[in-house]
Scaffold this active site. Structure first.
Site, PDB file in Angstrom:
ATOM      1  N   ASP A 154       4.576  -5.552   4.297  1.00  0.00           N
ATOM      2  CA  ASP A 154       4.291  -4.388   5.134  1.00  0.00           C
ATOM      3  C   ASP A 154       5.324  -4.309   6.260  1.00  0.00           C
ATOM      4  OD1 ASP A 154       2.926  -2.155   6.136  1.00  0.00           O
ATOM      5  OD2 ASP A 154       0.973  -3.068   5.774  1.00  0.00           O
ATOM      6  N   HIS A 167       4.758   3.813  13.051  1.00  0.00           N
ATOM      7  CA  HIS A 167       3.791   4.918  13.132  1.00  0.00           C
ATOM      8  C   HIS A 167       4.287   6.049  14.034  1.00  0.00           C
ATOM      9  CE1 HIS A 167      -0.168   3.036  11.439  1.00  0.00           C
ATOM     10  NE2 HIS A 167       0.882   2.812  10.668  1.00  0.00           N
ATOM     11  N   GLU A 180      -5.151   1.164   3.079  1.00  0.00           N
ATOM     12  CA  GLU A 180      -4.792   0.193   4.112  1.00  0.00           C
ATOM     13  C   GLU A 180      -4.797   0.825   5.493  1.00  0.00           C
ATOM     14  OE1 GLU A 180      -2.342  -2.195   6.844  1.00  0.00           O
ATOM     15  OE2 GLU A 180      -2.013  -0.122   6.191  1.00  0.00           O
ATOM     16  N   GLU A 181      -4.326   2.047   5.608  1.00  0.00           N
ATOM     17  CA  GLU A 181      -4.204   2.681   6.918  1.00  0.00           C
ATOM     18  C   GLU A 181      -5.549   2.992   7.555  1.00  0.00           C
ATOM     19  OE1 GLU A 181      -1.668   2.713   8.566  1.00  0.00           O
ATOM     20  OE2 GLU A 181       0.076   2.747   7.254  1.00  0.00           O
ATOM     21  N   ASP A 211       6.314   2.722   6.510  1.00  0.00           N
ATOM     22  CA  ASP A 211       5.113   1.897   6.387  1.00  0.00           C
ATOM     23  C   ASP A 211       4.170   2.588   5.418  1.00  0.00           C
ATOM     24  OD1 ASP A 211       2.730   0.515   6.761  1.00  0.00           O
ATOM     25  OD2 ASP A 211       2.499   1.082   8.870  1.00  0.00           O
ATOM     26  N   HIS A 213       0.839  -1.211   0.000  1.00  0.00           N
ATOM     27  CA  HIS A 213       0.000   0.000   0.000  1.00  0.00           C
ATOM     28  C   HIS A 213       0.865   1.247   0.000  1.00  0.00           C
ATOM     29  CE1 HIS A 213       0.397   1.190   4.339  1.00  0.00           C
ATOM     30  NE2 HIS A 213       0.568  -0.107   4.530  1.00  0.00           N
TER      31      HIS A 213
END
Length: 394
Positions: free
Chosen positions: A249, A329, A228-229, A194, A75
Site C-alpha cells: 500500500d 489522499h 480497504e478505504e 493509493d 486493494h
C-alpha cells in the site's frame, strides 16, 4: 534455489498503472476494475476467483503440497464520493467515501454514475463561494469541509426537478478523475495512486516470476480487496493455510516520516500497532542482502488491509510494504524508481521461504519448540521459575 533478482518490466508496470488509474473505482463500485485485474492475471496464465463481496483471489503454486502458504494483499478501491442530497440550485451535496479532506476535492473533475449504465454525467467540485468577482476576499475566509463544497453538474439544470430528470439521485457514486501523468524524470502524478500503484507493482512482480519461469518457495496467494478505504479490507477471502500476509500500500512521504518516493518502504507499525517482529525483520534482511533500496517507517494515522484481516481473526504474521507517496489522499505523487524497488523486493520475497517454515506448518505448537532465538534473542535456558528478573531468597 536461492532468491535472485529478476528482470522487471517497467513498461508493463507503467501501462498497467495508467490503465488502472483510468478505471473509476470508489469503494462500493469496483466491478470494472476487478474485471481488469482478472484479465491481466489471465493473460499471465493465472486463474482467479471472486468472492460474493467482490474480492479477487489468485495464486502462484509453490513446490510443497502441504504446509503453510503466504499471501500478498492489495486493494483496487479508492476514495471518492456519494450523492448525499440534491440541492435546490441544481447542484449536489457530497458525502465522502473513505477518509479524505474536502480541501483536496475543491476543483476536482468528477463522473457521476446514475442507475442508467449507458449514461455518465460529468461535473466539478466547487466551494460554495466559487466566484472571486462576487465574493472577493470572502472566498479566502470560507471554511473547509464537505458541507462547504458542492458538485456543479455539466448539464443545463438549476433545480431538483432537473437533476431528477437526468436520473440523478441520492446514493449515486461520484468518482474523482485521476488525471495521471508520468513525467520524463519518472514521477507519477495522479489521484488514487493509493493503491493502484501497489496493484501494478504486484502484477508486475507476478509477471516477472512467470516470465523467468521461477516458482515461489511456497504457494503465494494474491488477494485483491475492494473495501480497504472504508475499513473492511482483507476481512474475508484469505486462504486458511496462509501463515504470512504482506499488504502492499501507499507509504507516507511527509515531514517527520522516513518514506521516500524513490524507495520501497517497510512499515514497522501504524495506527493499529506494530507489525509482526519476525516477518518485518525477515523482509529487511532480504532487502539488505540484495541491495534493494528500502527504508523503515512508522505511521500514525494509517491502517491497511492487514488490520482488517487481523481484526477478523486471521491467524498469520502480518507486514506492510509500501511505495512512497507524497500528499497521500490528496494530489498524490510517487516515482517509478520506488515502484521498481518495491517490485524487486516482492520478487525476492516470493522466492524466499517462510520465516519459520516448519513451525508455521501448523497453526500452533509447543512453546519450547518456538524458534524465536534466531531473530529475537532470549535465554537459551528458557524461562526461569517465577517472574523474570526477580532473584528469590536462598
Amino acid at each position: 534455489m536461492s532468491p535472485r533478482p529478476l528482470d522487471i518490466d517497467l513498461d508493463y508496470l507503467r501501462q498497467v498503472l495508467v490503465e488502472l488509474l483510468e478505471i473509476p473505482s470508489p469503494s462500493g463500485r469496483t466491478d470494472h476494475v476487478q474485471q481488469y485485474v482478472g484479465e491481466r492475471l489471465s493473460a499471465l496464465g493465472i486463474g482467479s476467483t471472486l468472492t460474493r463481496r467482490g474480492a479477487l483471489s489468485a495464486c502462484l503454486p509453490g513446490p510443497r503440497s502441504t504446509g503453510a502458504d503466504r499471501a500478498i494483499v492489495v486493494h483496487t478501491d479508492t476514495i471518492g464520493g456519494m450523492v448525499k442530497r440534491l440541492k435546490e440550485n441544481g447542484r449536489l451535496e457530497l458525502k465522502p467515501i473513505g477518509t479524505h479532506s474536502a480541501r483536496f476535492a475543491e476543483g476536482a473533475h468528477v463522473r457521476i454514475f446514475t442507475d442508467d449504465l449507458d449514461r455518465v454525467i460529468t461535473g466539478q467540485v466547487l466551494p460554495l463561494k466559487a466566484s472571486g468577482h462576487r465574493y472577493n476576499e470572502a472566498v479566502d475566509s470560507q471554511g473547509i469541509g464537505w458541507e462547504q463544497v458542492e458538485v456543479r453538474v455539466d448539464e443545463p439544470v438549476d433545480d431538483i426537478a432537473g437533476l431528477r430528470a437526468l436520473g440523478v439521485d441520492a446514493g449515486d457514486f461520484v468518482a474523482f478523475l485521476p488525471n495521471p501523468t508520468v513525467t520524463p524524470t519518472g514521477y507519477v502524478k495522479s489521484r488514487h495512486l493509493d493503491d493502484k500503484a501497489g496493484v501494478a507493482a504486484v502484477l508486475t512482480a507476478f509477471k516477472a516470476m512467470v516470465d523467468a519461469g521461477v516458482r515461489p518457495a511456497v504457494t503465494a496467494h494474491l488477494l485483491v480487496t475492494v473495501t480497504e478505504e472504508i475499513g473492511h479490507g482483507a476481512s474475508h477471502g484469505l486462504d486458511p493455510d496462509v501463515a504470512e500476509i504482506v499488504s502492499v500500500d501507499a507509504a507516507v512521504v511527509a515531514p517527520g516520516q522516513q518514506s521516500r518516493e524513490d524507495a520501497a518502504t517497510l512499515a514497522m507499525g501504524d495506527g493499529v500497532g506494530p507489525f509482526d517482529y519476525h516477518l518485518t525483520r525477515n523482509l529487511a534482511s532480504i532487502a539488505a542482502e540484495h541491495a534493494v533500496h528500502l527504508v523503515r517507517d512508522v505511521f500514525d494515522y494509517y491502517r491497511s488491509d492487514v488490520a482488517a484481516a487481523v481484526e477478523a481473526g486471521a491467524h498469520a504474521r502480518v507486514a506492510l510494504l509500501g511505495f512512497g507517496v507524497d500528499a497521500t489522499h490528496g494530489h498524490e505523487r510517487t516515482h517509478l524508481d520506488g515502484l521498481r524497488q518495491l517490485t524487486q523486493l516482492l520478487c525476492l520475497y516470493l522466492q524466499s521461504d517462510l520465516v519459520f517454515p516448519e513451525w508455521d506448518a501448523e497453526p500452533e505448537g509447543d512453546l519450547a519448540d518456538f524458534p524465536s532465538l534466531a531473530v529475537q534473542p532470549a535465554s537459551e535456558e528458557g524461562p526461569r521459575e517465577g517472574p523474570i528478573g526477580i532473584v528469590e531468597n536462598p
